[in-house]
Design an enzyme around this catalytic site. Structure first.
Site, short mmCIF file in Angstrom:
data_model
loop_
_atom_site.label_atom_id
_atom_site.label_comp_id
_atom_site.label_asym_id
_atom_site.label_seq_id
_atom_site.Cartn_x
_atom_site.Cartn_y
_atom_site.Cartn_z
N CYS A 140 -36.99 10.77 34.65
CA CYS A 140 -36.95 9.40 34.47
C CYS A 140 -35.63 8.90 34.99
O CYS A 140 -34.48 9.70 34.88
CB CYS A 140 -36.72 9.17 32.72
SG CYS A 140 -36.50 7.27 32.14
N HIS A 187 -45.60 6.14 30.89
CA HIS A 187 -44.14 6.26 30.88
C HIS A 187 -43.30 4.97 30.98
O HIS A 187 -42.38 4.84 30.08
CB HIS A 187 -43.72 7.04 32.08
CG HIS A 187 -42.35 7.21 32.27
ND1 HIS A 187 -41.70 8.71 32.26
CD2 HIS A 187 -41.05 6.49 32.43
CE1 HIS A 187 -40.34 8.55 32.20
NE2 HIS A 187 -40.12 7.30 32.34
N GLU A 188 -43.67 3.93 31.73
CA GLU A 188 -43.06 2.74 31.65
C GLU A 188 -43.47 1.74 30.56
O GLU A 188 -42.43 1.00 30.01
CB GLU A 188 -43.47 1.75 33.09
CG GLU A 188 -43.15 2.54 34.31
CD GLU A 188 -41.75 3.16 34.28
OE1 GLU A 188 -40.78 2.52 33.98
OE2 GLU A 188 -41.67 4.19 34.93
N HIS A 219 -41.38 2.72 27.88
CA HIS A 219 -39.87 2.03 27.86
C HIS A 219 -39.78 0.68 26.98
O HIS A 219 -38.89 0.63 26.47
CB HIS A 219 -39.37 2.05 29.40
CG HIS A 219 -38.83 3.14 29.90
ND1 HIS A 219 -37.78 3.73 29.42
CD2 HIS A 219 -39.07 3.82 31.15
CE1 HIS A 219 -37.25 4.77 30.40
NE2 HIS A 219 -38.22 4.70 31.45
ZN ZN Z 1 -38.17 6.38 32.80
#
Ligand code: ZN
Length: 218
Positions: free
Chosen positions: A126, A168-169, A172
Protein backbone atom coordinates in the site's frame (compact mmCIF):
# COMPACT_ATOMS: atom_id res chain seq x y z
CA UNK A 1 -27.14 16.06 1.65
CA UNK A 2 -24.45 18.58 2.30
CA UNK A 3 -25.38 22.22 1.96
CA UNK A 4 -23.26 24.52 -0.22
CA UNK A 5 -21.84 26.03 2.94
CA UNK A 6 -20.66 22.57 4.11
CA UNK A 7 -19.14 21.87 0.75
CA UNK A 8 -16.83 24.81 0.57
CA UNK A 9 -14.05 23.56 2.86
CA UNK A 10 -13.53 20.30 0.92
CA UNK A 11 -13.46 22.09 -2.43
CA UNK A 12 -11.06 24.65 -1.01
CA UNK A 13 -8.85 21.92 0.35
CA UNK A 14 -8.75 20.21 -3.06
CA UNK A 15 -7.98 23.51 -4.84
CA UNK A 16 -5.14 24.03 -2.40
CA UNK A 17 -3.75 20.53 -3.05
CA UNK A 18 -3.92 21.06 -6.82
CA UNK A 19 -2.30 24.48 -6.70
CA UNK A 20 1.16 22.93 -6.18
CA UNK A 21 0.89 21.04 -9.51
CA UNK A 22 2.39 17.61 -10.17
CA UNK A 23 1.85 14.48 -8.09
CA UNK A 24 0.02 14.95 -4.78
CA UNK A 25 1.64 14.09 -1.46
CA UNK A 26 0.58 10.64 -0.25
CA UNK A 27 -0.63 10.38 3.33
CA UNK A 28 1.02 7.64 5.39
CA UNK A 29 -0.54 5.35 7.99
CA UNK A 30 -0.99 7.15 11.27
CA UNK A 31 -3.04 9.98 9.78
CA UNK A 32 -6.66 9.81 10.97
CA UNK A 33 -7.92 10.59 7.43
CA UNK A 34 -7.01 6.98 6.56
CA UNK A 35 -9.04 5.67 9.49
CA UNK A 36 -12.22 7.69 9.78
CA UNK A 37 -14.06 6.57 6.64
CA UNK A 38 -14.78 8.81 3.68
CA UNK A 39 -18.07 10.59 3.01
CA UNK A 40 -20.12 9.64 -0.06
CA UNK A 41 -19.45 11.84 -3.05
CA UNK A 42 -22.53 13.86 -3.96
CA UNK A 43 -21.18 16.84 -5.80
CA UNK A 44 -18.96 18.37 -3.11
CA UNK A 45 -16.52 19.15 -5.96
CA UNK A 46 -18.03 20.79 -9.05
CA UNK A 47 -17.45 18.83 -12.29
CA UNK A 48 -14.40 20.81 -13.45
CA UNK A 49 -12.70 20.54 -10.07
CA UNK A 50 -13.59 16.84 -9.80
CA UNK A 51 -12.02 16.19 -13.20
CA UNK A 52 -8.84 18.04 -12.25
CA UNK A 53 -8.66 16.22 -8.91
CA UNK A 54 -9.11 12.79 -10.54
CA UNK A 55 -6.41 13.61 -13.08
CA UNK A 56 -4.05 14.59 -10.26
CA UNK A 57 -4.87 11.30 -8.50
CA UNK A 58 -4.05 9.42 -11.70
CA UNK A 59 -0.74 11.25 -12.07
CA UNK A 60 0.04 10.52 -8.42
CA UNK A 61 -0.78 6.81 -8.84
CA UNK A 62 1.48 6.58 -11.89
CA UNK A 63 4.33 8.47 -10.22
CA UNK A 64 4.25 6.36 -7.04
CA UNK A 65 3.98 3.92 -8.88
CA UNK A 66 0.86 2.06 -7.81
CA UNK A 67 -2.17 0.30 -9.26
CA UNK A 68 -4.77 2.15 -7.22
CA UNK A 69 -5.21 5.28 -5.14
CA UNK A 70 -8.08 6.32 -2.90
CA UNK A 71 -8.86 9.97 -2.13
CA UNK A 72 -8.14 9.64 1.62
CA UNK A 73 -4.58 8.70 0.63
CA UNK A 74 -4.09 12.27 -0.55
CA UNK A 75 -5.91 13.65 2.47
CA UNK A 76 -9.39 14.03 0.98
CA UNK A 77 -12.18 12.19 2.80
CA UNK A 78 -14.44 11.49 -0.19
CA UNK A 79 -15.48 8.10 -1.59
CA UNK A 80 -13.40 8.38 -4.77
CA UNK A 81 -10.63 6.13 -6.10
CA UNK A 82 -8.68 5.54 -9.29
CA UNK A 83 -7.32 2.17 -10.42
CA UNK A 84 -5.16 1.06 -13.32
CA UNK A 85 -2.94 -2.00 -13.67
CA UNK A 86 -1.03 -2.73 -16.87
CA UNK A 87 0.01 -5.99 -15.13
CA UNK A 88 3.61 -6.26 -16.35
CA UNK A 89 4.24 -9.70 -14.84
CA UNK A 90 5.57 -13.05 -16.09
CA UNK A 91 2.99 -15.55 -17.38
CA UNK A 92 3.54 -17.81 -14.39
CA UNK A 93 2.57 -15.00 -12.02
CA UNK A 94 -0.31 -13.89 -14.22
CA UNK A 95 -1.81 -17.38 -14.11
CA UNK A 96 -1.27 -17.99 -10.38
CA UNK A 97 -2.61 -14.60 -9.28
CA UNK A 98 -5.12 -13.86 -11.99
CA UNK A 99 -3.18 -10.67 -12.61
CA UNK A 100 -4.70 -9.50 -15.85
CA UNK A 101 -4.58 -5.88 -17.04
CA UNK A 102 -7.12 -3.52 -15.48
CA UNK A 103 -7.70 -0.46 -17.67
CA UNK A 104 -7.81 2.96 -16.00
CA UNK A 105 -11.08 3.73 -14.33
CA UNK A 106 -12.60 5.91 -11.66
CA UNK A 107 -14.65 4.50 -8.79
CA UNK A 108 -17.18 6.87 -7.25
CA UNK A 109 -18.96 5.61 -4.12
CA UNK A 110 -17.86 2.02 -4.72
CA UNK A 111 -18.89 -0.89 -2.55
CA UNK A 112 -18.30 -4.60 -2.91
CA UNK A 113 -19.52 -7.95 -1.67
CA UNK A 114 -18.26 -11.49 -2.21
CA UNK A 115 -19.56 -13.01 -5.45
CA UNK A 116 -18.48 -16.55 -4.58
CA UNK A 117 -16.92 -18.61 -1.80
CA UNK A 118 -13.35 -18.44 -3.14
CA UNK A 119 -10.54 -16.73 -1.31
CA UNK A 120 -6.94 -16.25 -2.38
CA UNK A 121 -3.93 -15.10 -0.37
CA UNK A 122 -1.06 -13.14 -1.91
CA UNK A 123 1.46 -10.48 -0.98
CA UNK A 124 0.22 -6.95 -1.46
CA UNK A 125 1.39 -3.51 -0.47
CA UNK A 126 0.00 0.00 0.00
CA UNK A 127 1.34 3.43 -0.92
CA UNK A 128 0.27 4.62 2.54
CA UNK A 129 2.36 1.92 4.25
CA UNK A 130 5.60 2.46 2.38
CA UNK A 131 8.39 -0.09 2.44
CA UNK A 132 6.42 -3.19 3.38
CA UNK A 133 4.25 -5.96 1.99
CA UNK A 134 2.13 -8.64 3.64
CA UNK A 135 -0.07 -11.53 2.65
CA UNK A 136 -3.79 -10.80 2.56
CA UNK A 137 -6.53 -13.34 1.92
CA UNK A 138 -9.29 -11.75 -0.16
CA UNK A 139 -12.38 -12.77 -2.09
CA UNK A 140 -11.37 -14.07 -5.50
CA UNK A 141 -14.62 -12.73 -6.99
CA UNK A 142 -16.54 -9.66 -5.95
CA UNK A 143 -19.61 -7.83 -7.09
CA UNK A 144 -18.67 -4.16 -7.35
CA UNK A 145 -21.25 -1.40 -7.49
CA UNK A 146 -20.80 2.35 -7.73
CA UNK A 147 -20.63 5.11 -10.31
CA UNK A 148 -18.07 6.34 -12.79
CA UNK A 149 -16.82 9.93 -12.92
CA UNK A 150 -19.86 11.00 -14.95
CA UNK A 151 -22.28 9.53 -12.45
CA UNK A 152 -23.20 6.48 -14.52
CA UNK A 153 -23.94 3.50 -12.30
CA UNK A 154 -22.07 0.22 -12.67
CA UNK A 155 -22.74 -3.20 -11.18
CA UNK A 156 -20.31 -5.88 -12.23
CA UNK A 157 -18.35 -8.92 -11.12
CA UNK A 158 -14.56 -8.80 -11.03
CA UNK A 159 -12.16 -11.61 -10.32
CA UNK A 160 -8.44 -12.22 -9.86
CA UNK A 161 -6.11 -9.29 -9.30
CA UNK A 162 -8.60 -6.63 -10.44
CA UNK A 163 -10.94 -7.93 -7.69
CA UNK A 164 -8.08 -7.59 -5.19
CA UNK A 165 -7.34 -4.02 -6.28
CA UNK A 166 -10.93 -2.82 -5.96
CA UNK A 167 -11.29 -4.48 -2.54
CA UNK A 168 -8.10 -2.76 -1.34
CA UNK A 169 -9.21 0.67 -2.62
CA UNK A 170 -12.80 0.38 -1.41
CA UNK A 171 -11.48 -0.67 2.01
CA UNK A 172 -9.55 2.61 2.15
CA UNK A 173 -12.84 4.48 1.82
CA UNK A 174 -14.13 2.58 4.85
CA UNK A 175 -11.05 3.44 6.90
CA UNK A 176 -9.54 -0.03 6.57
CA UNK A 177 -5.89 -0.66 5.69
CA UNK A 178 -4.68 -3.90 4.15
CA UNK A 179 -2.68 -4.55 7.31
CA UNK A 180 -5.98 -4.96 9.19
CA UNK A 181 -6.67 -8.03 7.04
CA UNK A 182 -3.08 -9.24 6.65
CA UNK A 183 -1.34 -12.27 8.07
CA UNK A 184 0.98 -10.53 10.58
CA UNK A 185 3.79 -13.08 10.32
CA UNK A 186 4.01 -12.57 6.56
CA UNK A 187 5.14 -8.94 6.94
CA UNK A 188 8.18 -8.36 4.74
CA UNK A 189 10.20 -5.33 3.73
CA UNK A 190 10.03 -4.62 0.00
CA UNK A 191 13.66 -5.71 -0.19
CA UNK A 192 13.00 -9.05 1.53
CA UNK A 193 9.85 -9.61 -0.53
CA UNK A 194 11.74 -9.01 -3.79
CA UNK A 195 14.70 -11.12 -2.71
CA UNK A 196 12.84 -14.06 -1.19
CA UNK A 197 9.10 -14.03 -1.84
CA UNK A 198 8.54 -13.20 -5.48
CA UNK A 199 7.24 -16.71 -6.21
CA UNK A 200 3.79 -16.81 -7.81
CA UNK A 201 2.20 -17.88 -4.48
CA UNK A 202 3.18 -17.26 -0.84
CA UNK A 203 3.48 -20.98 -0.09
CA UNK A 204 7.23 -20.86 0.64
CA UNK A 205 6.86 -17.66 2.67
CA UNK A 206 4.16 -19.35 4.77
CA UNK A 207 6.39 -22.32 5.46
CA UNK A 208 9.48 -20.31 6.32
CA UNK A 209 7.91 -17.38 8.14
CA UNK A 210 5.38 -19.54 9.95
CA UNK A 211 1.86 -18.59 8.92
CA UNK A 212 -1.12 -20.46 7.57
CA UNK A 213 -1.53 -20.56 3.84
CA UNK A 214 -4.21 -22.52 2.08
CA UNK A 215 -3.64 -22.93 -1.65
CA UNK A 216 -6.80 -22.17 -3.61
CA UNK A 217 -8.93 -25.22 -4.36
CA UNK A 218 -8.32 -26.54 -7.91
ZN1 ZN B 1 -3.55 1.24 -0.14
Amino acid sequence: MATPRDRAPLAERVEELLSAGGPLAIVAAGDPVLRCGAEPFDGQLEPGLLARFLEAMRVTMHAAPGVGLAAPQVGVGLRLAVVEDPAPVPDEVRVARGRVPLPYRVLVNPSYEAAGPGRAAFYEGCLSVPGYQAVVARHTEVRLTGQDERGRAFDEVLSGWPARIVQHETDHLDGTLYLDRAEPRSLASNEAAALRWSQPTPEAAARELGFEFEPPAP
